[in-house]
Structure formats: C-alpha cells, structure tokens
Design an enzyme around this catalytic site. Structure first.
Site, mmCIF file in Angstrom:
data_model
loop_
_atom_site.group_PDB
_atom_site.id
_atom_site.type_symbol
_atom_site.label_atom_id
_atom_site.label_comp_id
_atom_site.label_asym_id
_atom_site.label_seq_id
_atom_site.Cartn_x
_atom_site.Cartn_y
_atom_site.Cartn_z
ATOM 1 N N TYR A 185 0.837 -1.205 0.000
ATOM 2 C CA TYR A 185 0.000 0.000 0.000
ATOM 3 C C TYR A 185 0.876 1.261 0.000
ATOM 4 O O TYR A 185 0.756 2.110 -0.879
ATOM 5 C CB TYR A 185 -0.905 -0.032 1.228
ATOM 6 C CG TYR A 185 -1.891 1.118 1.314
ATOM 7 C CD1 TYR A 185 -2.993 1.177 0.460
ATOM 8 C CD2 TYR A 185 -1.744 2.130 2.261
ATOM 9 C CE1 TYR A 185 -3.912 2.219 0.550
ATOM 10 C CE2 TYR A 185 -2.660 3.168 2.362
ATOM 11 C CZ TYR A 185 -3.747 3.221 1.509
ATOM 12 O OH TYR A 185 -4.646 4.247 1.604
ATOM 13 N N GLY B 140 -2.370 1.739 23.511
ATOM 14 C CA GLY B 140 -3.344 2.762 23.115
ATOM 15 C C GLY B 140 -2.810 4.177 23.225
ATOM 16 O O GLY B 140 -3.569 5.143 23.086
ATOM 17 N N ASP C 237 3.363 -0.516 12.755
ATOM 18 C CA ASP C 237 2.267 0.391 13.109
ATOM 19 C C ASP C 237 2.866 1.736 13.521
ATOM 20 O O ASP C 237 3.674 1.795 14.438
ATOM 21 C CB ASP C 237 1.478 -0.212 14.286
ATOM 22 C CG ASP C 237 0.169 0.512 14.519
ATOM 23 O OD1 ASP C 237 -0.566 0.697 13.532
ATOM 24 O OD2 ASP C 237 -0.121 0.888 15.675
ATOM 25 N N ARG D 9 3.701 5.188 15.302
ATOM 26 C CA ARG D 9 3.424 5.673 16.666
ATOM 27 C C ARG D 9 2.580 6.931 16.656
ATOM 28 O O ARG D 9 1.708 7.123 17.478
ATOM 29 C CB ARG D 9 4.761 6.032 17.373
ATOM 30 C CG ARG D 9 5.616 4.891 17.810
ATOM 31 C CD ARG D 9 5.121 4.202 19.071
ATOM 32 N NE ARG D 9 4.623 5.079 20.113
ATOM 33 C CZ ARG D 9 3.726 4.719 21.013
ATOM 34 N NH1 ARG D 9 3.201 3.511 20.997
ATOM 35 N NH2 ARG D 9 3.324 5.556 21.948
ATOM 36 N N GLN D 10 2.898 7.803 15.728
ATOM 37 C CA GLN D 10 2.244 9.110 15.711
ATOM 38 C C GLN D 10 1.885 9.467 14.284
ATOM 39 O O GLN D 10 2.630 9.154 13.362
ATOM 40 C CB GLN D 10 3.213 10.183 16.198
ATOM 41 C CG GLN D 10 3.354 10.293 17.679
ATOM 42 C CD GLN D 10 4.239 11.470 18.036
ATOM 43 O OE1 GLN D 10 5.324 11.618 17.471
ATOM 44 N NE2 GLN D 10 3.804 12.296 18.940
#
Ligand SMILES: NC(=O)c1ccc[n+]([C@@H]2O[C@H](COP(=O)([O-])OP(=O)(O)OC[C@H]3O[C@@H](n4cnc5c(N)ncnc54)[C@H](O)[C@@H]3O)[C@@H](O)[C@H]2O)c1
Length: 350
Positions: free
Chosen positions: A177, A239, A305, A307-308
């Site tokens: 992607y 989270g 993933d 972080r920010q």
C-alpha cells in the site's frame, strides 16, 4: 488477446483515441455544458460521498468500481439519478471514456483489505495510476490522486509537512500500500513534467464517517461496531499511539477545493485533521457516546504500526483556504447513527 495487449501498450504510452488540441473541452461540446467527472472507487467510503457532492454541485458523474471493497448500498440512492452512471471496471485495465476531471480513489484502504492480495494492491496503485494518467493525457482532463499519509510511513518528523520524505519499510506487509501509493505519486509528477498532464495530489489522513466498511479493521468503524454490540474495544499496544481523525464531509470539501485550484497547484497537499487523539481517548469517547457496556482490551501491536500521525495542514490552509470544521464528537455521533441504522436494518452480521 493481441488487441488487449496493443491497447495496454497504447495506454502505457498515454496514446489512443486522442482529443484534438484545437477541440473544445468536453464541457463546451456537451449540450448541457456540464462538467463530466470520473470517480474511480465510487462505491467505496470516500468515493460515495464525493459522488454525492459532485452531483449536487451540478456535475455529471461517471462512477467506476470493481466492488472489491466497495458496496452498491453506498451509492444506491444515486442509481436513479440521470446524471450518475455506474461502470463495473478494474482500474488495472485501461479505460476509454471522455471526461473533464478524474478523481482517482480506487484502492483498498484498510490493512485487512490491502494485505488480502498485496500484489493486486500494488497493481491497483501503480497500473491504476498509469491507466488513469494515460486517460487524463488523452482527453486533457485534470486528475486528482487520492494519496495517503502512509507515504510518510512511521514518521520521524512530527507533525508531517509535505516536504518530509517519509520513513517507509519497503519490504514489510504494509509496503504494497505505502510503496504503491508512493510510486503512484512519482508517476503523477512525471506525467506532469513529461506530458504536461494537469495533476493534483492529495495526501489523505485518517478519515471516518458514514459508509465506512463495518469489518475492515479501521479504528473508528471497529470501535463503533464493537461498542454497539457491547463487545470489548480492541486496542493494539497500550493505546498511547496517536492519530488524527477527519470527518468525511471535511475531507471531500478539501479534495474538491484542491481539484478547483489553478494549474500551477499540483500538491502534494496534506488533508486531515491536525487535532491529535490517542487511540485510548478515541475508544473512551466512543464508549461514552454509544452508552455501551464495553471495556477496553489490549492486543499486541502489529508490525510497522506508526506511533504518531498528525498532518501539518499549513499548505492546505494557504492554497485552499481549508481546514476541518467538524469536531470529533459531532462526527462520531453521525457515524454511530449510521452504523446503528444499518445494524437495526440487519445489514451487518457478526
Ligand atoms: N479512508 C481513509 O482514511 C483514507 C486515508 C488515506 C487515503 N485514502 C485513500 O482514499 C481512497 C478511498 O479510500 P476509502 O477509504 O474510500 O476506501 P474503500 O476501500 O472504501 O474504497 C475504495 C474503492 O475502490 C474500489 N477498488 C479497489 N480496487 C479497485 C480496482 N482495481 N479497480 C476499481 N475499483 C477498485 C473498491 O471496490 C472501493 O469501492 C483510496 O485510494 C485510499 O487509499 C483513504
């Protein structure tokens, strides 16, 4: 077979039935003088909202989709509109139509969907861009690419301005992607430099709203559906990773403004909401707004993933006089109402 091979070659070189330079644009030749707009990915989440907005602005819309992640339900109300035409087509194959503008949105956007067939994902971004740019070149249309904040990868600069080149793992499971979209951007700028195609590149950050797919693992739809079913809300990691969430109406306004800019404005332009929330804050807000009994449950963080993620939207403010106007609570309420409605209608099963 030879014919299809030949048309592929023609399309790659941006040739084919070419509009004469002296010929008037389609809108001027058309008896109604309406703008004819092609939207690829029209049955998807953002595409369906865009088609609706374009039709209400008076344009004639040709929607193209292969229905990989799109849903006819998203555009059912448009099917009776005489200014809307739907075509089942895969953008990895050339397309010969006459239009003034192209919004190239076709591409699965959530990890679950784009990782299902990663080779097809890259093809959709890369071959899709080549085919749509070839079409834009032939008919002298302006073309807008729905690029993504994922081109920044796991950013080392925060917030991300358009000048930042990104930090993408080219070998990971998200690369089909991220790198597909990066290559599409490269193609857009090369078609602009080499063939003078009028391009607009929008880098879209997390967008949410009605018509999102209920089971595609995107954080807002996930949380809303889980909360409405009183299931635990799944967060990955602790989270504390942050995201910014832009309501779809704001996003559509931004891409339409970008399309309307003068030729010298090519982008890339970040479009997203700079207000940053942690994933845990989002989960808590959804539980509160739905009045759900759900609890928050932590799961391991997936690979790569970020972080920010937070857009620097100074360029959009300056060039488009645009910024998001819908606050998170209001957008979430509309999204929750949509999912509630569809669940009550028995549309979604567990
Ligand atoms: N939603 C977001 O937060 C977000 C963020 C960044 C970028 N984007 C980009 O915006 C665009 C639209 O995203 P969305 O959220 O509406 O996703 P979506 O999955 O809801 O919509 C994509 C649409 O494209 C169609 N499609 C996929 N492959 C195709 C192909 N080969 N040929 C024709 N149609 C094809 C799908 O069937 C679907 O209708 C995508 O290009 C995505 O990368 C979205």
């Amino acid at each position: 077979m030879y014919l299809s091979w030949f048309s592929d070659i023609l399309s790659h070189w941006g040739v084919g039935p070419t509009r004469n330079d002296k010929e008037a644009p389609v809108s001027e030749r058309n008896y109604s003088a309406r703008k004819r707009v092609l939207v690829t990915g029209c049955a998807g989440f953002i595409g369906s909202h865009l088609c609706r907005r374009l039709l209400s602005s008076g344009a004639e819309v040709l929607g193209v989709d292969n229905f990989f992640t799109g849903d006819k339900e998203n555009i059912r109300d448009l099917l009776g509109n005489s200014l809307f035409e739907l075509m089942r087509h895969d953008v990895t194959f050339p397309l010969y139509v006459e239009v003034d503008q192209i919004y190239n949105l076709a591409c699965p956007a959530s990890p679950i969907h784009y990782q299902y067939d990663p080779v097809q994902t890259t093809k959709t971004s890369v071959h899709g861009a080549i085919n749509m740019l070839g079409l834009a070149k032939r008919v002298k249309a302006t073309i807008l690419q729905a690029s993504t904040s994922e081109v920044y990868g796991d950013p080392t600069v925060h917030p991300q301005p358009e000048e930042y080149w990104g930090n993408v793992n080219p070998l990971g499971t998200r690369a089909c992607y991220d790198e597909g979209k990066r290559c599409a951007e490269t193609l857009f700028f090369d078609y602009n430099r080499q063939h003078s195609v009028r391009i607009k590149v929008a880098r879209i950050f997390n967008t949410y709203g009605p018509n999102m797919h209920p089971n595609d693992g995107r954080v807002v739809s996930n949380f809303v559906v889980q909360a409405l079913r009183d299931q635990n809300l799944t967060i990955y990691g602790d989270g504390t990773q942050t995201r910014s969430f832009c309501y779809v109406d704001d996003l559509v306004e931004g891409i339409m403004r970008l399309m309307a800019t003068e030729e010298s404005v090519t982008g890339p332009v970040n479009l997203g909401n700079p207000e940053e929330f942690t994933i845990r804050q989002l989960a808590e807000q959804v539980i509160k707004l739905t009045g759900s009994k759900s609890k928050i449950q932590e799961h391991p963080l997936p690979a790569d993933d970020p972080r920010q993620r937070q857009p620097d939207i100074r360029r959009a403010r300056e060039l488009l006089d645009w910024e998001p106007t819908v606050p998170l609570v209001e957008g979430l309420q509309k999204t929750i109402a949509y999912f509630e409605d569809r669940m009550q209608g028995g549309d979604f099963s567990d």
